[in-house]
Design an enzyme around this catalytic site. Structure first.
Site, PDB file in Angstrom:
ATOM      1  N   ARG A  40       0.595   8.719  -4.648  1.00 25.12           N
ATOM      2  CA  ARG A  40      -0.217   7.703  -4.268  1.00 25.12           C
ATOM      3  C   ARG A  40      -1.344   8.549  -3.087  1.00 25.12           C
ATOM      4  O   ARG A  40      -0.821   9.318  -2.452  1.00 25.12           O
ATOM      5  CB  ARG A  40       0.046   6.556  -3.611  1.00 25.12           C
ATOM      6  CG  ARG A  40       0.934   5.574  -4.851  1.00 25.12           C
ATOM      7  CD  ARG A  40       1.608   4.485  -4.242  1.00 25.12           C
ATOM      8  NE  ARG A  40       2.266   3.883  -5.123  1.00 25.12           N
ATOM      9  CZ  ARG A  40       3.672   4.142  -5.250  1.00 25.12           C
ATOM     10  NH1 ARG A  40       4.268   4.688  -4.636  1.00 25.12           N
ATOM     11  NH2 ARG A  40       4.168   3.235  -6.269  1.00 25.12           N
ATOM     12  N   LYS A  64       4.409   3.225   0.334  1.00 21.01           N
ATOM     13  CA  LYS A  64       4.464   1.631  -0.187  1.00 21.01           C
ATOM     14  C   LYS A  64       5.798   1.226  -0.451  1.00 21.01           C
ATOM     15  O   LYS A  64       6.084   0.019  -0.064  1.00 21.01           O
ATOM     16  CB  LYS A  64       3.595   2.026  -1.757  1.00 21.01           C
ATOM     17  CG  LYS A  64       3.556   0.542  -2.383  1.00 21.01           C
ATOM     18  CD  LYS A  64       3.026   0.429  -3.819  1.00 21.01           C
ATOM     19  CE  LYS A  64       3.238  -0.751  -4.502  1.00 21.01           C
ATOM     20  NZ  LYS A  64       2.333  -0.820  -5.792  1.00 21.01           N
ATOM     21  N   HIS A 128      -6.770   6.052  -7.393  1.00 23.66           N
ATOM     22  CA  HIS A 128      -5.570   5.942  -8.327  1.00 23.66           C
ATOM     23  C   HIS A 128      -5.807   6.600  -9.609  1.00 23.66           C
ATOM     24  O   HIS A 128      -4.662   6.800 -10.336  1.00 23.66           O
ATOM     25  CB  HIS A 128      -5.555   4.422  -8.656  1.00 23.66           C
ATOM     26  CG  HIS A 128      -4.075   3.949  -8.324  1.00 23.66           C
ATOM     27  ND1 HIS A 128      -3.109   4.419  -7.170  1.00 23.66           N
ATOM     28  CD2 HIS A 128      -3.194   3.368  -9.182  1.00 23.66           C
ATOM     29  CE1 HIS A 128      -2.017   3.824  -7.194  1.00 23.66           C
ATOM     30  NE2 HIS A 128      -2.065   3.326  -8.431  1.00 23.66           N
ATOM     31  N   ARG A 131      -3.632   9.706  -9.933  1.00 29.71           N
ATOM     32  CA  ARG A 131      -2.154   9.441 -10.021  1.00 29.71           C
ATOM     33  C   ARG A 131      -2.134   9.254 -11.648  1.00 29.71           C
ATOM     34  O   ARG A 131      -1.053   9.461 -12.342  1.00 29.71           O
ATOM     35  CB  ARG A 131      -1.555   8.268  -9.297  1.00 29.71           C
ATOM     36  CG  ARG A 131      -0.226   7.653  -9.739  1.00 29.71           C
ATOM     37  CD  ARG A 131       0.314   6.931  -8.251  1.00 29.71           C
ATOM     38  NE  ARG A 131       1.261   6.108  -8.677  1.00 29.71           N
ATOM     39  CZ  ARG A 131       2.587   6.272  -8.401  1.00 29.71           C
ATOM     40  NH1 ARG A 131       2.812   7.196  -7.853  1.00 29.71           N
ATOM     41  NH2 ARG A 131       3.700   5.624  -8.517  1.00 29.71           N
ATOM     42  N   HIS A 154       8.806   2.974 -11.787  1.00 30.36           N
ATOM     43  CA  HIS A 154       8.645   1.921 -12.461  1.00 30.36           C
ATOM     44  C   HIS A 154       9.923   1.461 -13.051  1.00 30.36           C
ATOM     45  O   HIS A 154      10.914   2.049 -13.399  1.00 30.36           O
ATOM     46  CB  HIS A 154       7.572   1.852 -13.429  1.00 30.36           C
ATOM     47  CG  HIS A 154       6.163   2.495 -13.178  1.00 30.36           C
ATOM     48  ND1 HIS A 154       5.223   2.795 -13.645  1.00 30.36           N
ATOM     49  CD2 HIS A 154       5.493   2.145 -11.870  1.00 30.36           C
ATOM     50  CE1 HIS A 154       3.965   3.006 -13.230  1.00 30.36           C
ATOM     51  NE2 HIS A 154       4.271   2.396 -12.021  1.00 30.36           N
ATOM     52  N   TYR A 163       0.404   1.402 -17.479  1.00 30.61           N
ATOM     53  CA  TYR A 163      -0.254   1.905 -16.186  1.00 30.61           C
ATOM     54  C   TYR A 163      -1.123   3.033 -16.466  1.00 30.61           C
ATOM     55  O   TYR A 163      -2.258   3.139 -15.978  1.00 30.61           O
ATOM     56  CB  TYR A 163       0.787   2.259 -15.266  1.00 30.61           C
ATOM     57  CG  TYR A 163       0.580   2.953 -13.859  1.00 30.61           C
ATOM     58  CD1 TYR A 163       0.005   1.943 -12.941  1.00 30.61           C
ATOM     59  CD2 TYR A 163       0.615   4.147 -13.643  1.00 30.61           C
ATOM     60  CE1 TYR A 163      -0.399   2.601 -11.662  1.00 30.61           C
ATOM     61  CE2 TYR A 163       0.210   4.668 -12.531  1.00 30.61           C
ATOM     62  CZ  TYR A 163      -0.168   3.997 -11.600  1.00 30.61           C
ATOM     63  OH  TYR A 163      -0.662   4.502 -10.199  1.00 30.61           O
TER      64      TYR A 163
END
Length: 180
Positions: A40, A64, A128, A131, A154, A163
């Protein structure tokens, strides 16, 4: 939050690299490091030369999640790091602001990536995207969703596929083949 996509076309990735390199080596390296680590932006920006120069792995605590992460730096990225950090001091941030000794902000990183992407006609692009681009191409080359799921932390493979845009690709392809 805007919905961003991975850069699926490898030619567009190369175009982004060329365009960002014309702007600055820092902007180019931000893109290269992002698409080769899948980190990230909040975990990329505060990195220092000391953390990556001459190293095989990057050790961080994810901002995060608060979890420790050990990430292998591939051989090409290690070469890029070596070249990029040649004239930098160990305490320097990798992505130093030109205005102060701090790293660039998330907003500035977005402006850099989004601005370059728009010049190339890419619309769903932001920080993003780096990523997601890593994840998309990792999956396309390896088809190893379990490892990618672990890299991204995840909880389920379907989350990872959605994603990185694979679920949408599959749906789009199915619709292209369907006609009544």
């Amino acid at each position: 939050m805007n919905f961003v996509e991975p850069i699926r076309d490898e030619g567009q990735i190369e175009e982004m690299k060329r365009l960002l390199l014309q702007q600055s080596v820092r902007n180019y390296f931000l893109f290269v490091m992002g698409i080769n680590t899948g980190l990230r932006i909040s975990d990329l920006l505060p990195r220092t030369v000391r953390e990556v120069k001459g190293k095989s792995h990057l050790l961080i605590i994810e901002k995060k999640t608060g979890k420790r992460k050990k990430f292998k730096l591939n051989a090409d990225l290690r070469d890029e790091i070596s070249e990029y950090t040649t004239s930098k001091r160990f305490d320097d941030y990798l992505f130093s602001s030109t205005k102060n000794p701090s790293p660039i902000t998330r907003v500035r990183a977005y402006q850099i990536i989004n601005g370059a992407g728009r010049k190339l006609g890419l619309t769903e692009i932001g920080t993003h995207t780096l990523r997601k681009t890593f994840g998309y191409h990792f999956y396309q080359r390896t088809k190893d969703i379990a490892t990618l799921q672990m890299i991204f932390n995840h909880s389920h493979p379907s989350i990872t596929l959605r994603y990185i845009g694979i679920t949408q690709d599959i749906i789009d392809e199915a619709i292209d083949r369907f006609s009544l």
